[in-house]
Write a protein that holds these residues in place. Structure first.
Motif, PDB file in Angstrom:
ATOM      1  N   HIS A 115       4.497  -2.104  -1.361  1.00  0.00           N
ATOM      2  CA  HIS A 115       5.016  -2.770  -0.954  1.00  0.00           C
ATOM      3  C   HIS A 115       4.647  -4.509  -0.723  1.00  0.00           C
ATOM      4  O   HIS A 115       3.501  -4.131  -1.446  1.00  0.00           O
ATOM      5  CB  HIS A 115       5.479  -2.215   0.093  1.00  0.00           C
ATOM      6  CG  HIS A 115       6.565  -0.571   0.490  1.00  0.00           C
ATOM      7  ND1 HIS A 115       7.384  -0.342  -0.173  1.00  0.00           N
ATOM      8  CD2 HIS A 115       6.425   0.074   1.054  1.00  0.00           C
ATOM      9  CE1 HIS A 115       7.301   0.913   0.282  1.00  0.00           C
ATOM     10  NE2 HIS A 115       6.544   1.282   0.517  1.00  0.00           N
ATOM     11  N   THR A 116       5.597  -5.317  -1.025  1.00  0.00           N
ATOM     12  CA  THR A 116       5.298  -5.978  -1.314  1.00  0.00           C
ATOM     13  C   THR A 116       5.480  -6.933   0.526  1.00  0.00           C
ATOM     14  O   THR A 116       6.005  -6.228   1.562  1.00  0.00           O
ATOM     15  CB  THR A 116       6.346  -6.831  -1.915  1.00  0.00           C
ATOM     16  OG1 THR A 116       7.711  -7.053  -0.814  1.00  0.00           O
ATOM     17  CG2 THR A 116       6.361  -7.570  -3.514  1.00  0.00           C
ATOM     18  N   GLU A 119       9.171  -7.308   1.823  1.00  0.00           N
ATOM     19  CA  GLU A 119       9.505  -5.824   1.881  1.00  0.00           C
ATOM     20  C   GLU A 119       8.911  -5.341   3.247  1.00  0.00           C
ATOM     21  O   GLU A 119       9.807  -4.374   3.582  1.00  0.00           O
ATOM     22  CB  GLU A 119       8.793  -4.666   0.752  1.00  0.00           C
ATOM     23  CG  GLU A 119       9.983  -5.019  -0.601  1.00  0.00           C
ATOM     24  CD  GLU A 119       9.806  -4.909  -1.750  1.00  0.00           C
ATOM     25  OE1 GLU A 119      10.254  -4.835  -2.635  1.00  0.00           O
ATOM     26  OE2 GLU A 119       8.150  -4.214  -1.505  1.00  0.00           O
ATOM     27  N   ASP A 140      -0.891  -6.536  -1.561  1.00  0.00           N
ATOM     28  CA  ASP A 140       0.710  -5.818  -1.783  1.00  0.00           C
ATOM     29  C   ASP A 140       0.740  -5.865  -3.179  1.00  0.00           C
ATOM     30  O   ASP A 140       0.566  -6.504  -4.286  1.00  0.00           O
ATOM     31  CB  ASP A 140       1.161  -6.409  -0.753  1.00  0.00           C
ATOM     32  CG  ASP A 140       1.543  -7.988  -1.409  1.00  0.00           C
ATOM     33  OD1 ASP A 140       1.189  -8.564  -2.221  1.00  0.00           O
ATOM     34  OD2 ASP A 140       3.043  -8.157  -1.167  1.00  0.00           O
ATOM     35  N   GLY A 141       1.810  -5.839  -3.261  1.00  0.00           N
ATOM     36  CA  GLY A 141       2.715  -4.491  -4.916  1.00  0.00           C
ATOM     37  C   GLY A 141       1.911  -3.664  -5.318  1.00  0.00           C
ATOM     38  O   GLY A 141       1.599  -3.587  -5.280  1.00  0.00           O
ATOM     39  N   ARG A 142       3.359  -3.491  -6.241  1.00  0.00           N
ATOM     40  CA  ARG A 142       4.168  -2.030  -6.785  1.00  0.00           C
ATOM     41  C   ARG A 142       2.251  -2.542  -8.211  1.00  0.00           C
ATOM     42  O   ARG A 142       1.773  -3.238  -8.163  1.00  0.00           O
ATOM     43  CB  ARG A 142       4.647  -1.875  -8.099  1.00  0.00           C
ATOM     44  CG  ARG A 142       5.976  -1.909  -6.902  1.00  0.00           C
ATOM     45  CD  ARG A 142       5.866  -0.939  -6.415  1.00  0.00           C
ATOM     46  NE  ARG A 142       7.651  -1.109  -5.748  1.00  0.00           N
ATOM     47  CZ  ARG A 142       8.142  -1.673  -4.955  1.00  0.00           C
ATOM     48  NH1 ARG A 142       7.054  -3.082  -3.850  1.00  0.00           N
ATOM     49  NH2 ARG A 142       9.087  -1.838  -4.661  1.00  0.00           N
ATOM     50  N   ASN A 159       0.114  -8.943 -10.688  1.00  0.00           N
ATOM     51  CA  ASN A 159       1.355  -9.112 -10.288  1.00  0.00           C
ATOM     52  C   ASN A 159       0.907  -9.064  -8.158  1.00  0.00           C
ATOM     53  O   ASN A 159       1.824  -9.465  -7.875  1.00  0.00           O
ATOM     54  CB  ASN A 159       2.235  -8.226 -10.324  1.00  0.00           C
ATOM     55  CG  ASN A 159       1.992  -6.376 -10.159  1.00  0.00           C
ATOM     56  OD1 ASN A 159       1.562  -6.492 -10.297  1.00  0.00           O
ATOM     57  ND2 ASN A 159       2.818  -6.814  -9.259  1.00  0.00           N
ATOM     58  N   GLN A 160       0.027  -8.093  -8.132  1.00  0.00           N
ATOM     59  CA  GLN A 160      -0.202  -8.142  -6.771  1.00  0.00           C
ATOM     60  C   GLN A 160      -0.713  -9.529  -5.425  1.00  0.00           C
ATOM     61  O   GLN A 160      -1.165 -10.101  -7.052  1.00  0.00           O
ATOM     62  CB  GLN A 160      -0.686  -7.211  -6.700  1.00  0.00           C
ATOM     63  CG  GLN A 160      -1.081  -5.389  -7.375  1.00  0.00           C
ATOM     64  CD  GLN A 160      -1.729  -4.114  -7.201  1.00  0.00           C
ATOM     65  OE1 GLN A 160      -2.843  -4.466  -7.893  1.00  0.00           O
ATOM     66  NE2 GLN A 160      -1.190  -2.882  -6.813  1.00  0.00           N
ATOM     67  N   HIS A 163      -3.151 -11.229   0.554  1.00  0.00           N
ATOM     68  CA  HIS A 163      -2.759 -12.028   1.789  1.00  0.00           C
ATOM     69  C   HIS A 163      -3.769 -12.241   3.091  1.00  0.00           C
ATOM     70  O   HIS A 163      -4.958 -11.128   3.402  1.00  0.00           O
ATOM     71  CB  HIS A 163      -2.048 -11.723   2.478  1.00  0.00           C
ATOM     72  CG  HIS A 163      -0.522 -11.585   1.618  1.00  0.00           C
ATOM     73  ND1 HIS A 163       0.932 -12.573   1.083  1.00  0.00           N
ATOM     74  CD2 HIS A 163      -0.155 -10.640   0.554  1.00  0.00           C
ATOM     75  CE1 HIS A 163       1.692 -11.927   0.424  1.00  0.00           C
ATOM     76  NE2 HIS A 163       1.243 -10.851   0.333  1.00  0.00           N
TER      77      HIS A 163
END
Length: 205
Positions: A115-116, A119, A140-142, A159-160, A163
């Motif tokens: 999940h981001t 999200e 995070d991220g798919r 894309n990830q 953080h």
């Protein structure tokens, strides 16, 4: 088991996690030497995921948070805990319980989620919010199999996002741009391959 609420407590009210895999000492899943736990169950099921055997929520081994915390804290020379999966936020309550114990002992916490961060915050789930409060580093991220990350360390696809949720680590540290690695371990008689997905997949039979 509902992936939205994670694993229910045991009858004696001791929270439990359904665990797919444990590697007690690894340098391929975050800064320093880390104790890494892969939780069982993921509803996202990203195509090309290197851990498809961890999708099903009914598989894995049920372990108490108390026993996991004791095992982590008894492992010498580790810098922190990394939670992967599967999807750690699907068992957010017990995961938060575990991470709170780890942080209280002075270790760092890193979590990998499909999940981001936006999200997760939009869920307004108190257990997810409690888990996030324990996290130093969140990836995070798919996972996007057609976008393999080759420059940033400990990140599977471009894309990830990593953080930095506390001041414990800084993106300027050289360790975050060092080459990605994969490892092979013999854990309880089972060969475990972990680390950067692109390289780990090449090592698998």
């Amino acid at each position: 088991m509902s992936p939205a609420h994670g694993t229910s407590p045991t009858p004696d009210n001791c929270p439990v996690l359904r665990v797919a895999q444990v590697v007690p000492r690894t340098e391929a899943e975050g800064p320093g030497v880390r104790f890494s736990i892969w939780v069982q169950g993921c509803a996202l099921r990203c195509p090309g995921c290197c851990n498809p055997e961890m999708f099903a929520f009914e598989r894995g081994t049920v372990m108490t948070v108390e026993s996991l915390a004791a095992r982590i804290l008894a492992t010498p020379g580790i810098e922190g805990l990394s939670l992967l999966g599967g999807e750690p936020t699907s068992q957010a309550g017990p995961a938060a319980d575990l991470c709170e114990r780890v942080r209280a002992a002075g270790l760092s916490v890193m979590v990998f989620t499909g999940h981001t961060l936006a999200e997760l915050k939009a869920q307004a789930n108190p257990d997810v919010e409690r888990l996030l409060r324990t996290v130093d580093l969140l990836v995070d991220g798919r996972f996007e199999k057609d976008q393999p990350e080759t420059r940033r360390r400990w990140i599977g696809s471009r894309n990830q996002v990593m953080h930095f949720l506390t001041g414990r680590y800084s993106p300027d540290e050289p360790q975050f741009t060092a080459p990605n690695t994969a490892e092979m371990h013999l854990v309880e008689g089972k060969l475990v391959i972990n680390g950067w997905p692109e390289l780990a997949n090449r090592l698998r039979p």
